[in-house]
Design an enzyme around this catalytic site. Structure first.
Site, short mmCIF file in Angstrom:
data_model
loop_
_atom_site.label_atom_id
_atom_site.label_comp_id
_atom_site.label_asym_id
_atom_site.label_seq_id
_atom_site.Cartn_x
_atom_site.Cartn_y
_atom_site.Cartn_z
N ASP A 1 46.96 33.85 16.62
CA ASP A 1 46.37 32.91 16.92
C ASP A 1 44.66 33.01 17.66
O ASP A 1 43.84 33.90 17.75
CB ASP A 1 47.01 32.76 18.78
N GLU B 1 38.50 30.67 17.72
CA GLU B 1 37.68 29.62 17.92
C GLU B 1 36.34 29.74 18.59
O GLU B 1 35.67 28.89 18.61
CB GLU B 1 38.54 28.18 18.16
N ASP C 1 47.35 22.79 18.29
CA ASP C 1 48.33 22.09 19.84
C ASP C 1 48.43 20.47 18.98
O ASP C 1 47.53 20.15 19.14
CB ASP C 1 47.82 22.44 20.63
#
Length: 778
Positions: free
Chosen positions: A414, A417, A480
């Site tokens: 995950d 970014e 998401d």
């Protein structure tokens, strides 16, 4: 970034210098060098002062032309660099005359006008795009420094696709696209996976070889052009000729890397704890047992963030309060046939015992003054692992290796970014360019660790952030999204855009991540999720097990999970093809039907491999409109035939969906409906659909390891009323189980040689006695 103010003016503070002519041209070994002043040279006085742009044209591979534009060459190239794989012997030639200079690579030529500036890209004698007058520009922007831009023309009706996983309109014309990775969810113009590559429906693609922020003006600043610009003194891009979208992606992934083949087990159903839900070993066991009690096949169980103690992410230690015996728990889960995935990220919270160690050893990103860079966002006081430091990478992967030794099979990589630019990297890399490139190093490190520990062909990730080249380390998921039909549609747009950017495998959160989905959204998303390459039930603050929604949700999940397991001989064969060719498994309609203008804008349906078309239902009442290309398409579930080209309006119950088989196709259907990883050839049925006269269909049944030699190759041809079936199998495979042929929609035949026939509800079933069967239709 816009430099002009309409057609005549410049933006305030912009001073523009455009390539004006090819004043000098030199043929070099494997390239053409052009010296382009930014004003016409009328006399010797015009040669004083600059800029003088240096433009190099070369060919890394056949049908690919590289253009590098540079002004001042004194800047140190600190990296990083995208992986670019060159052909050792490209097919290229250069020619120079008084009027023009040209460079040819395979079927693609770049022809440069000597006086009236322009670079025309011609394929097989026809122009596909052009760098026109004022296309190449060196721009000085007050307060921001220098930029270089290129503009390539768009023709009438030309559509632009790709540029990573973008959730905005599928066709990018009219958009401003900043390729800067951000954690922005799926509901904005931000993207987790920015890829500076686009392709059009006119036979070519463009890859901008720059890992930093590339700004694209896609028919926005100049509506008949695509402009791309980068800060600094150099810009490099590649024009890739197809001519079909399929061939463009093959050649693009030749250049930047092919997707690895994920293991067969990864194509099954994944169930997670969800993010902030309360869970411990008992809760997880109840979920898993609940799936078994309801005859719901489950293949991967994922532990999300709170498998570690709060404020300690990531220390890679199981929270002893909820998981007192993690090794024993993993052993018990694996005895049930499950694979295990755990959540990780590259951030080390200050409370974690690893923070002190990473700081002491210099493994965390530092400020330019030498302090560890820290933030309070996400984990209080967290630092970030510096993957440009080989020792830091080894340290991080060693911690993951301990988890693999404990029984973990894969990692959800995950984040990646939120990478700062006010830092200094161990290897001196440019921190601005590293912002987007960081997930390449992060995902590569984890993927390579899994490959080392678990063996070739067993490595897989569930990754969120990415850039060019990251397709080599699958799988990637959409991030998401909200729990709504609108978000379901935007997720699909993002996935199709990513798959047109070189990525072969893609997934999304079934039911949506944020919020609790209405039951109709949950059930429709199940069908979409199980008809994607990878399928995961995941949410934020609510569980995604089906019985918390309603009884029918359990039935829907059972139906589509078992359907996917039965389709695995076909699906895994398509996955093998993706790893070999770079053609994505989930394909936009324009990719498969480039000659059908009706497909140019379609973003709510797709091809799953060569032969299955999927149109997810995005409405509460089950109504849907979808497009059927030319030919007779058969619904795999109902057997109903739709003859295209036409639009179809239908209404579907929750145990149905538009899943149509392409005409003249063979779908290899397996005998196991409970697992994705089994002996595919044992009891496989070759289902034949609408085989047209004069056509031949083929199918490949892989072995479960995805080896180079398939377990079965079938060719079925039709001449008039005669079908000829030929099957080739390795000698060691023949004894493992019989194959059969099902003529879907054909309910009687005249005769069969080399086998016996029986009637079924779907059509005539042929049981062969050898490797060749001749069937005569009524």
């Amino acid at each position: 970034m816009k430099f002009t103010d309409g057609n005549w003016m410049m933006q305030k503070g912009v001073r523009a210098h455009y390539a004006a002519e090819a004043y000098d041209v030199e043929a070099r070994e494997g390239s053409l060098r052009i010296y382009a002043p930014t004003r016409p040279i009328r006399h010797r006085g015009d040669t004083l002062e600059g800029p003088l742009l240096t433009i190099d044209i070369g060919a890394p591979r056949p049908d690919v032309i590289r253009v590098r534009i540079a002004n001042l060459k004194g800047e140190i190239d600190r990296g990083p660099h995208f992986p670019v794989f060159h052909d050792i012997d490209p097919d290229d030639t250069a020619e120079i005359s008084e009027e023009s200079a040209s460079f040819t690579s395979g079927k693609l030529t770049a022809r440069v006008s000597r006086k009236d500036w322009g670079i025309d890209f011609l394929a097989e004698g026809k122009s596909v795009t052009r760098s026109p007058h004022r296309g190449i520009g060196y721009m000085e922007v007050e307060g921001k420094g220098p930029f270089l831009h290129e503009q390539l023309t768009l023709g009438v009706g030309e559509c632009v696709y790709g540029l990573g996983e973008r959730f905005t309109s599928f066709v990018k014309n009219g958009q401003v696209v900043e390729t800067w990775n951000k954690d922005g969810g799926t509901g904005s113009d931000q993207a987790y996976k920015n890829v500076p590559f686009y392709l059009t429906n006119r036979g070519y693609g463009v890859f901008v070889n720059h890992p930093g922020d590339v700004s694209f003006e896609v028919a926005s600043e100049k509506v008949s052009r695509v402009q791309f610009s980068v800060p600094g003194q150099a810009l490099e891009y590649y024009v890739i000729y197809g001519p079909t979208p399929r061939e463009i992606l093959q050649k693009y992934t030749d250049l930047t890397g092919r997707p690895a083949l994920p293991p067969a087990w990864s194509f099954g159903l994944w169930l997670t704890t969800s993010f902030t839900t309360s869970y411990d070993e008992q809760t997880c066991s109840e979920f898993i047992q609940g799936m078994a009690d309801r005859d719901l096949p489950l293949h991967v169980f994922h532990f999300d963030c709170f498998w570690m103690r709060e404020f300690n992410w990531c220390d890679f230690k199981w929270d002893p309060r909820t998981f007192p015996d993690p090794a024993g728990m993993l052993k018990r889960l694996k005895e049930r046939g499950l694979r295990i995935c755990v959540w990780i990220n590259p951030y080390i919270g200050q409370r974690s015992h690893l923070f002190e160690e990473g700081m002491r050893r210099g493994y965390l990103l530092k400020k330019p003054n030498g302090d560890v860079w820290q933030t309070e966002q996400w984990q209080p006081g967290m630092g970030i692992v510096d993957f440009t430091n080989p020792e830091a990478t080894q340290w991080y992967c060693g911690l993951l290796g301990d988890l693999v030794d404990m029984g973990v099979d894969c990692f959800k990589t995950d984040f990646g970014e939120r990478i700062p630019t006010d830092v200094a990297y161990f290897d001196g890399s440019d921190p601005v360019k590293m912002h987007n490139f960081y997930p390449y190093l992060y995902n590569k490190a984890v993927f390579d660790l899994l490959k080392e520990k678990r063996g070739e062909g067993e490595a897989t990730l569930f990754a969120r952030s990415a850039t060019a080249g990251c397709q080599m380390y699958p799988v990637h998921w959409g991030g998401d999204c909200s729990s709504s039909f609108e978000s379901m549609a935007e997720s699909l747009r993002g996935g199709l855009s990513l798959c047109l950017s070189g990525f072969g495998f893609w997934s999304h959160d079934i039911g949506g991540f944020e919020g609790t989905p209405p039951v109709e959204v949950y059930k429709r998303w199940i069908a979409f999720g199980l008809l994607s390459t990878h399928s995961r039930l995941h949410g934020s603050s609510s569980y995604r097990v089906p019985w918390v929604y309603d009884t029918e949700a359990v039935d829907v999940l059972r139906f589509f999970t078992k359907l996917k397991c039965r389709l695995m001989p076909y699906l895994f064969g398509q996955a093998v093809n993706t790893s070999l060719t770079g053609e994505p498994m989930m394909r936009a309609m324009m990719m498969e039907f480039p000659g059908d203008r009706g497909c140019d804008y379609l973003d709510r349906q797709y091809l799953l491999g060569d032969s299955l078309m999927v149109a997810p239902v995005l409405s509460t009442d089950g109504t849907i409109d979808y497009y059927v290309p030319a030919g007779n398409w058969t619904n795999f579930i109902t057997g109903e035939v739709q003859s295209g080209p036409k639009w179809v309006s239908e209404k579907h119950g929750f145990l149905s969906a538009p899943l149509l088989v392409r005409p003249s196709s063979i779908i290899a259907v397996g005998s196991n409906n409970s697992r994705p990883d089994y002996d595919y050839v044992n009891g496989v049925t070759l289902q034949v659909y609408e085989l047209e006269d004069g056509h031949e269909a083929s199918a490949m049944v892989p072995n479960v390891s995805g080896g180079a030699t398939p377990d079965l190759v079938a060719m079925i041809s039709r001449m008039g009323s005669t079908l000829l079936v030929k099957v080739v199998q390795p000698s060691d495979v023949k004894a493992r189980g019989l194959w059969t042929v099902l003529l879907v929609g054909v309910h009687s035949i005249s005769s069969v040689d080399g086998g016996s026939a029986s009637s079924t509800q779907q059509g005539v079933l042929i049981e062969p006695t050898g490797e060749t069967v001749t069937i005569r239709l009524d």
